[in-house]
Write an enzyme that holds these catalytic residues in place. Structure first.
Site, PDB file in Angstrom:
ATOM      1  N   GLY A 203       0.834  -1.195   0.000  1.00 10.70           N
ATOM      2  CA  GLY A 203       0.000   0.000   0.000  1.00 10.70           C
ATOM      3  C   GLY A 203       0.867   1.242   0.000  1.00 10.70           C
ATOM      4  O   GLY A 203       1.967   1.260  -0.578  1.00 10.70           O
ATOM      5  N   SER A 204       0.381   2.250   0.705  1.00  8.45           N
ATOM      6  CA  SER A 204       1.037   3.557   0.634  1.00  8.45           C
ATOM      7  C   SER A 204       2.423   3.586   1.260  1.00  8.45           C
ATOM      8  O   SER A 204       3.183   4.529   1.051  1.00  8.45           O
ATOM      9  CB  SER A 204       0.170   4.607   1.314  1.00  8.45           C
ATOM     10  OG  SER A 204      -1.043   4.723   0.590  1.00  8.45           O
ATOM     11  N   THR A 205       2.758   2.552   2.077  1.00  5.82           N
ATOM     12  CA  THR A 205       4.114   2.559   2.644  1.00  5.82           C
ATOM     13  C   THR A 205       5.140   2.479   1.524  1.00  5.82           C
ATOM     14  O   THR A 205       6.296   2.847   1.689  1.00  5.82           O
ATOM     15  CB  THR A 205       4.321   1.369   3.592  1.00  5.82           C
ATOM     16  OG1 THR A 205       4.116   0.160   2.870  1.00  5.82           O
ATOM     17  CG2 THR A 205       3.343   1.420   4.755  1.00  5.82           C
TER      18      THR A 205
END
Lengths: 361, 634
Positions: free
Chosen positions: B319-321
């Site tokens: 995801g956004s990590t």
């Protein structure tokens, strides 16, 4: 009674050998029971009593003892029957008369008494040859104590009476055809008995006996352990008190039935040969006494006593090496057992008596 | 005349008796000679087997400590009750009596014996491992009664894990060596070896050398004396890099908030693993004395897979990590400057397809794009980089491939490249594929450990580290560092501008108007990034058919480093079905707070109480039927 000159005819060599065997026995009892415990001291007292009985036996002429043999015989039968009713029960059989201070095992004394009785009966000078009637009477005289002892039940001791009958009858002139017949019957009966007369477990016992590895925990346990005990001793033995089989109780009743195995373990083949030599010497010396005996009574008496002794010695030592089925037969002079010790020494008193009085009238 | 004849007969028959007696004695002498001389060796050995026993003395395994010297794994003495069939006369009787005396089902005892029927008879068959004192007393009393010479009560050192399931996947468990292990490592059969985790990887260090005692026993098996004793040598003491306070804090927080998942915290410079947790876990104590079948099959069939080490075996979309990687790569490759702005109108069209953003952010520079997690910005940057450069930086920062941690069965993390897709799917890479990758969706699939390594690398200025669990061992002459293979990754220095921009962005996520505010620890300058990994897209098809009962809620991520300017810790929290990264941020908050409190000698923070009113948090403590390492007691 006891004359001074008789003293010079005492067979000191025989006494020495018997004493040596007793000493070895005592040492082995000390080893197998873990020191000077009650078993050891009981044996020491029995030895003392036995020595006294031996001396007492020497003081009377065997002929006058033989004259009273029927009294002894009667007393013996009464005692044996008494045991069956009033005896103390130990290990499932009634063998002992409780006399307060100690227990007496009358069956041990039956041997010498029977020997005296048969010697008297068959050794009477007036008889020339053994008749069938004599033989029949001798058989009956033997069977009475035999059955009484077998009822206790103590088949082992009962069987030791049979050699007395056989040997005395043999030297008394039992026809050779009887002897041959018996030997033949024994040889023929063995395989038949093996095939038909034995139970499966008994046959199994024999086959394990022939092949020790077959069932080391089952039927042949004691035999295997006896062989291991003897075999592990080697030539020089493991050393006194160093045996593992006897000390750690892999061999049951080591101070009793299997005392010779422990001797073989701790003293090795050397100790075995010494002990065998002593026993053989005692037997040969006693046979000499029979040969030298003044009369047939004396000869038969010696042989009667000796036959039972020899049979027991040979059987027990064979069993000790795991070469015979285990029966509760002790090794005379060595195994633990007060009555046995006293009775055996009494028997030797009779043997010495005959030899000592070979020149008297 | 008659008398003379009589005499002669007597003499002859006496001679017969004499000769037969002598012959009998001769035969006896031969018999004894045969046994005592010819067969002596055989009987001597048999006598020794009779009275000598060699009893193995199991060596205690090495004790394991955490980095501060706190004890993590210990040994205790337990009693095994076994049957040695070599000394058995009647196995049925022994089984019957033993079962009755110890109160164990006779059928079970029989089964155990039957199962090991083929083992050599001198080898004890363990019937009751870790017997109670009452059972031991019952058996010992019987033994003295000469009833059970074939039953053996042995005191054996047994592994003890005082913290039960804590760090279970990391520490691992022990078990009886398998046949392959026995032959591969020349072990005695029945040896206890590590089968999982540190116990397995460092088995050679931890395993001691078993000793032996040769004793004399009597006919009923009682020991009389010792002939010879070789003392067992305890295994080496081992010191882990783990900080058990943080480890405990992580697991506490997971439980408090009602999530399963994983947390990994590294020391950015050396790669020391300060925390490595995977939940649900198992209790290694269950394995210490041989795990029973019921527990084992339950562990294996549990849908939550408690035996899986999620930190290195669970692969998820980051995801956004993933934007941390993208930002670093873009700045290093120079495709953009920190100050350069990109306009977000709620999404963007790339290669003919519209990709959505979660908001309409307007003009975004790097720092704010990270803070707001602006998809549009990163779609654009990803497109500018191209997949191969993303992949290159994935490897550079440690997000692709294996971390190389000293634990077995790590899976590879995937940051795709054109070549990878060709090999994997035999398909060409489309430029459009890069756009979903840019926000950590699509073909990106990484382990929590890989994200932790990425954060450590960014935190230390660019050098990829290899996570290490074991610091030192002690053979009895002091602690010695374990031989660490040289870091295979060359030192890298990221541009100061890159570092500054990424760190600032991450700091703002936590301390500004970002999504990671739950991880904020006052005065500790936490920098981090949340992420949400969609489960639904992966499972959508199955759900459509109504065939799956699996939980379809999204996973929550939080990656972090602290303090921002000179990071001492870097790591990741993965909350399975945590729905949003803030769930993970709450767990991380507790771990980070614990770290600083411990570092500064302050009282450790209390176990967090789950916020009841927060809408972002799912209902805690979903009823999950699993063997309860979570809060498990023993």
């Amino acid at each position: 009674m006891f004359e001074r000159r008789l003293y010079h005819h005492i067979d000191w060599a025989l006494i020495g050998a018997v004493g040596a065997i007793c000493a070895i026995g005592l040492a082995m009892i000390y080893s197998t029971t873990g020191g000077a415990g009650s078993v050891y001291w009981t044996q020491v007292y029995a030895l003392g009593l036995g020595a006294m009985a031996l001396v007492l036996c020497l003081t009377f002429d065997y002929r006058s003892l033989a004259d009273k043999s029927h009294f002894f015989y009667l007393a013996m039968v009464i005692a044996l029957v008494g045991v069956l009713f009033f005896g103390a029960v130990r290990g499932g059989s009634r063998r002992w008369l409780d006399l307060g201070a100690f227990n007496l095992q009358p069956s041990e004394f039956a041997k010498a008494t029977l020997a005296l009785m048969l010697a008297k009966m068959l050794g009477e000078e007036r008889r020339s040859a053994l008749t069938n009637t004599d033989l029949a009477i001798a058989i009956v005289l033997t069977l009475v104590p035999f059955l009484a002892i077998a009822r206790q039940p103590d088949l082992g001791t009962a069987v030791t009476l049979l050699p007395i009958l056989l040997v005395v009858a043999f030297v008394a002139g039992m026809p050779m055809r009887y002897v041959y017949t018996m030997v033949l019957l024994a040889v023929l009966a063995a395989p038949i008995a093996y095939k038909f007369g034995l139970q499966d477990y008994q046959r199994e016992r024999i086959s394990t006996f022939l092949d020790p590895a077959q069932d080391p925990r089952g039927a042949g346990y004691q035999q295997i352990q006896a062989r291991i005990t003897v075999g592990s001793g080697g030539v020089w033995g493991k050393g006194y008190l160093e045996g593992t089989q006897g000390q750690l109780r892999f061999l049951p009743v080591a101070h009793n039935d299997f005392i010779f195995s422990v001797l073989a373990e701790e003293q090795g083949l050397v100790g075995v040969l010494v002990a065998l030599g002593l026993y053989l010497f005692v037997i040969m010396r006693a046979l000499d006494a029979a040969r030298l005996a003044k009369d047939r009574l004396g000869a038969y008496l010696v042989l009667g006593v000796l036959s039972s002794f020899t049979f027991q010695v040979v059987y027990n030592i064979t069993m000790s090496a795991g070469l015979a089925p285990v029966k509760g037969l002790t090794l005379p002079l060595m195994s633990y057992g007060g009555s046995s010790m006293i009775a055996t020494l009494t028997g030797f008193g009779l043997i010495l008596n005959v030899r000592m009085r070979r020149f008297t009238n | 005349m008659a008398i003379a004849e009589d005499r002669r007969r007597l003499t002859t028959r006496l001679a017969v008796l004499r000769v037969s007696t002598a012959a009998a004695f001769g035969l006896l002498a031969c018999g004894f000679w045969f046994f005592q001389v010819v067969q002596h060796a055989k009987f001597k050995e048999m006598a020794e087997n009779n009275h000598q026993r060699t009893l193995p003395l199991r060596a205690p395994r090495g004790i394991i400590f955490d980095r501060a010297g706190r004890l993590l794994v210990d040994n205790r003495n337990s009693f095994n009750i076994s049957i040695v069939r070599e000394h058995t006369k009647d196995i049925d009787r022994t089984i019957r009596v033993l079962a009755a005396v110890t109160g164990v089902a006779e059928k079970m005892v029989r089964e155990i014996v039957d199962r090991q029927r083929r083992e050599p008879s001198y080898r004890p068959i363990v019937i009751i491992p870790d017997a109670t004192l009452a059972q031991v007393a019952a058996v010992t009393a019987r033994r003295l009664d000469f009833e059970l010479p074939d039953v053996l009560v042995q005191e054996v050192p047994t592994r003890e894990y005082p913290d039960q399931a804590m760090a279970a996947h990391l520490i691992g468990y022990v078990g009886e060596a398998s046949e392959e292990q026995v032959s591969a490592d020349h072990l005695a059969s029945g040896s206890i070896v590590g089968q999982f985790g540190i116990e397995r990887v460092y088995n050679k260090l931890l395993m001691g050398e078993d000793g032996a005692r040769r004793v004399v026993v009597n006919s009923v098996g009682r020991e009389i004396r010792t002939l010879e004793e070789v003392k067992p040598v305890q295994g080496r003491r081992v010191q882990l890099a783990i900080n058990s306070a943080m480890q405990k804090a992580a697991e506490e927080a997971f439980r408090a908030y009602g999530y399963w998942g994983s947390a990994v915290v590294l020391e950015p410079k050396g790669g020391d693993v300060l925390t490595l947790t995977s939940l649900p876990a198992f209790d290694p104590n269950d394995f210490a004395t041989g795990i029973d079948r019921a527990t084992w099959s339950q562990l294996n069939t549990d849908k939550l897979r408690p035996l899986q080490n999620r930190a290195i075996q669970g692969r998820y979309s980051p995801g956004s990590t993933f934007k941390v990687l993208l930002a670093t790569a873009a700045l290093e490759e120079g495709v953009i400057t920190p100050e350069q702005q990109i306009f977000c109108a709620g999404g963007g069209t790339f290669y003919g397809r519209f990709f959505q953003c979660l908001g309409k952010h307007g003009w975004m520079d790097m720092r704010h794009a990270i803070e707001k997690s602006c998809n549009t910005y990163f779609y654009t940057v990803g497109d500018m980089l191209g997949i191969d450069r993303i992949h290159k930086w994935g490897e550079q920062l440690g997000l692709a491939g294996k971390s190389g941690i000293d634990l077995p069965n790590e899976v590879e993390s995937i940051v795709p490249s054109q070549e990878w897709k060709r090999k994997r799917f035999n398909e060409k890479w489309y430029a459009g594929d890069t756009i979903s990758v840019a926000i950590g969706q699509g073909m990106v699939d990484v382990t929590p450990m890989a994200l932790a390594v990425m954060m450590a690398t960014v935190a230390n200025g660019g050098t990829r580290v290899v996570p290490r669990l074991v610091k030192a061992y002690d053979e009895g002459n002091g602690w010695q560092p374990v031989a660490v293979p040289p870091n295979p990754y060359p030192p890298v220095l990221l541009k100061p501008a890159t570092i500054a921009a990424v760190r600032d962005g991450l700091w703002m996520v936590v301390n500004g108007a970002g999504t990671g505010r739950r991880a904020m620890v006052a005065g500790r300058e936490v920098a981090g990034k949340t992420g949400t990994a969609q489960v639904i897209s992966l499972q959508g098809r199955e759900r459509a058919r109504g065939k799956t009962e699996q939980d379809l809620r999204d996973h929550g991520w939080f990656v972090f480093m602290a303090p921002k300017d000179n990071p001492e810790i870097a790591g990741v929290v993965f909350a399975e079905h945590g729905e949003h990264g803030s769930s993970s941020a709450m767990v991380a908050h507790h771990v980070i707070e614990t770290y600083f409190a411990q570092r500064d000698g302050l009282p450790l923070p209390p176990v967090p109480v789950p916020p009841v009113t927060t809408p972002a948090t799912p209902a805690p403590a979903r009823a999950v039927a699993t063997v309860g390492p979570a809060g498990g007691t023993r």
